[in-house]
Design a protein around this motif. Sequence first.
Motif, PDB file in Angstrom:
ATOM      1  N   LYS A 110      49.314  -0.277   1.561  1.00 45.50           N
ATOM      2  CA  LYS A 110      50.479  -0.748   1.752  1.00 45.50           C
ATOM      3  C   LYS A 110      51.401  -0.109   2.964  1.00 45.50           C
ATOM      4  O   LYS A 110      52.146  -0.811   3.356  1.00 45.50           O
ATOM      5  N   GLU A 111      50.920   1.023   3.443  1.00 43.46           N
ATOM      6  CA  GLU A 111      51.477   1.558   4.679  1.00 43.46           C
ATOM      7  C   GLU A 111      51.089   1.089   5.849  1.00 43.46           C
ATOM      8  O   GLU A 111      51.651   0.847   6.736  1.00 43.46           O
ATOM      9  N   LYS A 112      49.626   0.951   6.265  1.00 42.89           N
ATOM     10  CA  LYS A 112      49.090   0.544   7.183  1.00 42.89           C
ATOM     11  C   LYS A 112      47.796  -0.284   7.013  1.00 42.89           C
ATOM     12  O   LYS A 112      47.189  -0.151   5.786  1.00 42.89           O
ATOM     13  N   ASP A 113      47.387  -0.698   8.079  1.00 37.14           N
ATOM     14  CA  ASP A 113      46.541  -1.739   7.901  1.00 37.14           C
ATOM     15  C   ASP A 113      44.776  -1.067   8.154  1.00 37.14           C
ATOM     16  O   ASP A 113      44.680  -0.363   9.342  1.00 37.14           O
ATOM     17  N   ILE A 114      44.317  -0.423   7.087  1.00 34.51           N
ATOM     18  CA  ILE A 114      42.947   0.385   7.140  1.00 34.51           C
ATOM     19  C   ILE A 114      41.772  -0.302   7.383  1.00 34.51           C
ATOM     20  O   ILE A 114      41.555  -1.087   5.973  1.00 34.51           O
ATOM     21  N   PRO A 115      40.898  -0.085   8.154  1.00 33.34           N
ATOM     22  CA  PRO A 115      39.474  -1.144   7.876  1.00 33.34           C
ATOM     23  C   PRO A 115      38.731  -0.740   7.147  1.00 33.34           C
ATOM     24  O   PRO A 115      38.572   0.532   6.815  1.00 33.34           O
ATOM     25  N   ALA A 116      38.156  -1.440   6.502  1.00 33.48           N
ATOM     26  CA  ALA A 116      37.111  -1.100   5.525  1.00 33.48           C
ATOM     27  C   ALA A 116      35.600  -0.883   6.305  1.00 33.48           C
ATOM     28  O   ALA A 116      35.256  -1.793   7.207  1.00 33.48           O
ATOM     29  N   LYS A 117      34.803  -0.243   5.814  1.00 28.90           N
ATOM     30  CA  LYS A 117      33.537  -0.125   6.423  1.00 28.90           C
ATOM     31  C   LYS A 117      32.189  -0.779   5.472  1.00 28.90           C
ATOM     32  O   LYS A 117      31.284  -1.074   5.952  1.00 28.90           O
ATOM     33  N   TYR A 118      32.684  -0.632   4.204  1.00 26.76           N
ATOM     34  CA  TYR A 118      31.607  -1.264   3.339  1.00 26.76           C
ATOM     35  C   TYR A 118      32.490  -1.821   2.222  1.00 26.76           C
ATOM     36  O   TYR A 118      33.251  -1.218   1.630  1.00 26.76           O
ATOM     37  N   ILE A 119      31.823  -2.930   1.411  1.00 24.93           N
ATOM     38  CA  ILE A 119      32.187  -3.437   0.103  1.00 24.93           C
ATOM     39  C   ILE A 119      31.158  -3.633  -0.905  1.00 24.93           C
ATOM     40  O   ILE A 119      29.733  -3.365  -0.582  1.00 24.93           O
ATOM     41  N   GLY A 120      31.611  -3.536  -2.036  1.00 29.68           N
ATOM     42  CA  GLY A 120      30.601  -3.659  -3.262  1.00 29.68           C
ATOM     43  C   GLY A 120      31.108  -4.231  -4.475  1.00 29.68           C
ATOM     44  O   GLY A 120      32.361  -4.289  -4.426  1.00 29.68           O
ATOM     45  N   ALA A 121      30.465  -4.878  -5.460  1.00 28.70           N
ATOM     46  CA  ALA A 121      30.929  -5.775  -6.488  1.00 28.70           C
ATOM     47  C   ALA A 121      29.975  -5.318  -7.552  1.00 28.70           C
ATOM     48  O   ALA A 121      28.514  -5.371  -7.430  1.00 28.70           O
ATOM     49  N   GLY A 122      30.462  -5.414  -8.694  1.00 22.36           N
ATOM     50  CA  GLY A 122      29.844  -5.349  -9.941  1.00 22.36           C
ATOM     51  C   GLY A 122      30.216  -6.692 -10.938  1.00 22.36           C
ATOM     52  O   GLY A 122      30.990  -7.415 -10.352  1.00 22.36           O
ATOM     53  N   TYR A 123      30.071  -6.528 -12.260  1.00 24.87           N
ATOM     54  CA  TYR A 123      30.272  -7.692 -12.790  1.00 24.87           C
ATOM     55  C   TYR A 123      31.655  -7.837 -12.848  1.00 24.87           C
ATOM     56  O   TYR A 123      31.971  -9.260 -12.818  1.00 24.87           O
ATOM     57  N   ALA A 124      32.616  -6.790 -12.951  1.00 22.56           N
ATOM     58  CA  ALA A 124      33.945  -7.101 -13.008  1.00 22.56           C
ATOM     59  C   ALA A 124      34.852  -6.234 -12.375  1.00 22.56           C
ATOM     60  O   ALA A 124      36.022  -6.043 -12.804  1.00 22.56           O
ATOM     61  N   HIS A 125      34.093  -5.658 -11.141  1.00 23.35           N
ATOM     62  CA  HIS A 125      35.038  -4.764 -10.424  1.00 23.35           C
ATOM     63  C   HIS A 125      34.524  -4.940  -9.017  1.00 23.35           C
ATOM     64  O   HIS A 125      33.544  -5.540  -8.888  1.00 23.35           O
ATOM     65  N   SER A 126      35.448  -4.303  -8.160  1.00 22.49           N
ATOM     66  CA  SER A 126      34.829  -4.237  -6.708  1.00 22.49           C
ATOM     67  C   SER A 126      35.347  -3.157  -6.026  1.00 22.49           C
ATOM     68  O   SER A 126      36.282  -2.311  -6.636  1.00 22.49           O
ATOM     69  N   VAL A 127      34.753  -2.571  -5.036  1.00 25.54           N
ATOM     70  CA  VAL A 127      34.936  -1.305  -4.224  1.00 25.54           C
ATOM     71  C   VAL A 127      34.956  -1.498  -3.202  1.00 25.54           C
ATOM     72  O   VAL A 127      34.352  -2.616  -2.499  1.00 25.54           O
ATOM     73  N   ALA A 128      35.578  -0.563  -2.338  1.00 22.70           N
ATOM     74  CA  ALA A 128      35.427  -0.537  -0.539  1.00 22.70           C
ATOM     75  C   ALA A 128      35.803   0.887  -0.229  1.00 22.70           C
ATOM     76  O   ALA A 128      36.408   1.627  -0.772  1.00 22.70           O
ATOM     77  N   ILE A 129      34.950   1.026   0.889  1.00 24.09           N
ATOM     78  CA  ILE A 129      35.182   2.419   1.407  1.00 24.09           C
ATOM     79  C   ILE A 129      35.608   2.113   2.923  1.00 24.09           C
ATOM     80  O   ILE A 129      35.304   1.215   3.575  1.00 24.09           O
TER      81      ILE A 129
END
Length: 67
Positions: free
Chosen positions: A48-67
């Motif tokens: 919410k404070e600044k635009d941080i770029p993601a390097k990697y995304i992943g998804a499972g059955y009912a979840h998602s992740v980003a690094i």
Amino acid sequence: MQVACGSSFTLCLTSEGKIYSWGDGSTGALGLGNQEEEWEPRLVSLSKEKDIPAKYIGAGYAHSVAI
């Protein structure tokens, strides 16, 4: 750059590090702060404070992740 799929939703990572998500949001896995269905790609904000770029995304059955 990258696409990740969950049970009924999709994430896309652009070369600029932006994440877009769409599909069934009933588990909150779209990362949009709600549990609504979104059938067109919507930009996900990692901070919410600044635009941080993601390097990697992943998804499972009912979840998602980003690094």
